[in-house]
Design an enzyme around this catalytic site. Structure first.
Site, PDB file in Angstrom:
ATOM      1  N   ASP A   1      42.275  48.602  33.731  1.00  0.00           N
ATOM      2  CA  ASP A   1      43.244  47.820  34.502  1.00  0.00           C
ATOM      3  C   ASP A   1      44.353  47.300  33.595  1.00  0.00           C
ATOM      4  O   ASP A   1      44.287  47.474  32.371  1.00  0.00           O
ATOM      5  CB  ASP A   1      42.547  46.679  35.261  1.00  0.00           C
TER       6      ASP A   1
ATOM      7  N   ASP B   1      33.740  35.949  40.084  1.00  0.00           N
ATOM      8  CA  ASP B   1      33.836  36.187  41.534  1.00  0.00           C
ATOM      9  C   ASP B   1      33.300  37.562  41.935  1.00  0.00           C
ATOM     10  O   ASP B   1      33.466  37.976  43.074  1.00  0.00           O
ATOM     11  CB  ASP B   1      35.287  36.007  42.012  1.00  0.00           C
TER      12      ASP B   1
ATOM     13  N   HIS C   1      34.208  40.524  40.643  1.00  0.00           N
ATOM     14  CA  HIS C   1      35.108  41.671  40.546  1.00  0.00           C
ATOM     15  C   HIS C   1      34.678  42.641  39.444  1.00  0.00           C
ATOM     16  O   HIS C   1      34.061  42.247  38.461  1.00  0.00           O
ATOM     17  CB  HIS C   1      36.576  41.234  40.370  1.00  0.00           C
TER      18      HIS C   1
ATOM     19  N   GLU D   1      39.342  42.481  43.269  1.00  0.00           N
ATOM     20  CA  GLU D   1      38.910  41.151  43.681  1.00  0.00           C
ATOM     21  C   GLU D   1      38.100  41.240  44.979  1.00  0.00           C
ATOM     22  O   GLU D   1      38.084  42.295  45.633  1.00  0.00           O
ATOM     23  CB  GLU D   1      40.145  40.255  43.862  1.00  0.00           C
TER      24      GLU D   1
HETATM   25  P1  PGA Z   1      35.096  38.410  30.614  1.00  0.00           P
HETATM   26  O1  PGA Z   1      35.843  39.115  31.836  1.00  0.00           O
HETATM   27  O2  PGA Z   1      34.334  39.474  29.939  1.00  0.00           O
HETATM   28  O3  PGA Z   1      36.202  37.878  29.746  1.00  0.00           O
HETATM   29  O4  PGA Z   1      34.247  37.353  31.200  1.00  0.00           O
HETATM   30  C1  PGA Z   1      35.108  39.941  32.678  1.00  0.00           C
HETATM   31  C2  PGA Z   1      35.970  40.434  33.817  1.00  0.00           C
HETATM   32  O5  PGA Z   1      36.818  39.688  34.310  1.00  0.00           O
HETATM   33  O6  PGA Z   1      35.762  41.571  34.243  1.00  0.00           O
END
Ligand code: PGA
Length: 261
Positions: A67, A136, A138, A143
């Protein structure tokens, strides 16, 4: 999906780096889908250490992005292109030519998304896709309520994700872009082996919903239930809300070593 509970983030990073090393020994030019955020860093550190020690030859590996933020200036240190160059491409000694990602600075974002899906297909598809998980639920930046069939496209971040990511932008949520390009859930499910790593108690609810909850677009990571070879690697804290934790432990403990992940 297979759930593997490891003692801590370092052990998770080592296990997944081993899996990547094994893939590269079978397929030296494998296309590795990499994720950003804090969670996958132990994987990249463990893999880079293997490259430095000569235990793995990654010189022909190809890397692709999951992404990207929309609208950050080219070369911004927190653009995911910059992050992957810094955390993956340089430590592995790869050239920029072996790395592809969606163009978050494109004037025509829609065309950039379609071009990226096409480029992934033309490259033969993603062999191993690393994933983190948002608080959340995702994956990528899909999302909650993302279509389970979605392709690479533009998305709007939830407020929660912008707050979570503010730490990369001097703690200022306002600096976190609102829009992103992300591989769709359908795109991610086309990878041959998605591996999700989750560490820390903050991910425990999202992990439990992903693994033991119903398949539902409100928990995008639950789409991995549809994949015939999806692996979820979690540390003890992230596994703390799994009802079937003992079953997952026993299953992994009795798994034949030759099977790998
Ligand atoms: P993080 O992010 O590893 O910094 O917790 C994970 C994500 O948002 O996919």
């Amino acid at each position: 999906m297979e759930v593997v509970i490891v003692p801590d983030a370092t052990a998770g990073g080592e296990l997944i780096a081993e899996t990547i090393a094994s893939l590269l020994s079978r397929k030296p030019d494998a296309l590795l889908g990499v994720a950003t955020g804090s969670t996958p860093l132990p994987i990249y550190q463990a893999l880079a250490a293997k490259v430095r020690s000569g235990a793995v030859d990654a010189s022909r590996a190809r890397v692709c992005q999951l992404d990207e933020y929309v609208g950050l200036p080219v070369g911004h240190p927190e653009s995911y292109r910059s992050v992957v160059l810094r955390e993956v491409i340089e430590p592995l000694g790869l050239s920029e030519a072996s790395f592809m990602g969606p163009d978050g600075a494109a004037e025509d974002v829609q065309a950039a998304c379609e071009a990226y899906d096409k480029a992934l297909a033309e490259a033969g598809g993603v062999d191993l896709q690393l994933l983190g998980i948002g608080t959340d639920g995702h994956i990528g930046f899909n999302e909650p309520c993302s279509s389970l069939a979605s392709r690479t496209r533009i998305k709007t971040l939830t407020e929660q994700t912008r707050v979570d990511n503010a730490r990369f932008f001097d703690g200022d949520t306002e600096q976190v872009p609102r829009h992103v390009i992300t591989q769709g859930i359908g795109t991610i499910l086309e990878s041959r082996h998605p591996i999700l790593l989750a560490t820390g108690e903050g991910k425990a609810d999202a992990v439990a919903l992903t693994v033991e909850g119903p398949l539902a677009s409100v928990v995008p990571a639950s789409a991995l239930q549809l994949h015939p070879h999806a692996t979820v690697v979690v540390d003890e804290a992230a596994a703390s809300k799994l009802k079937l934790a003992d079953y997952f432990r026993a299953t992994y403990a009795s798994k034949p070593a030759w099977q790998g992940l």
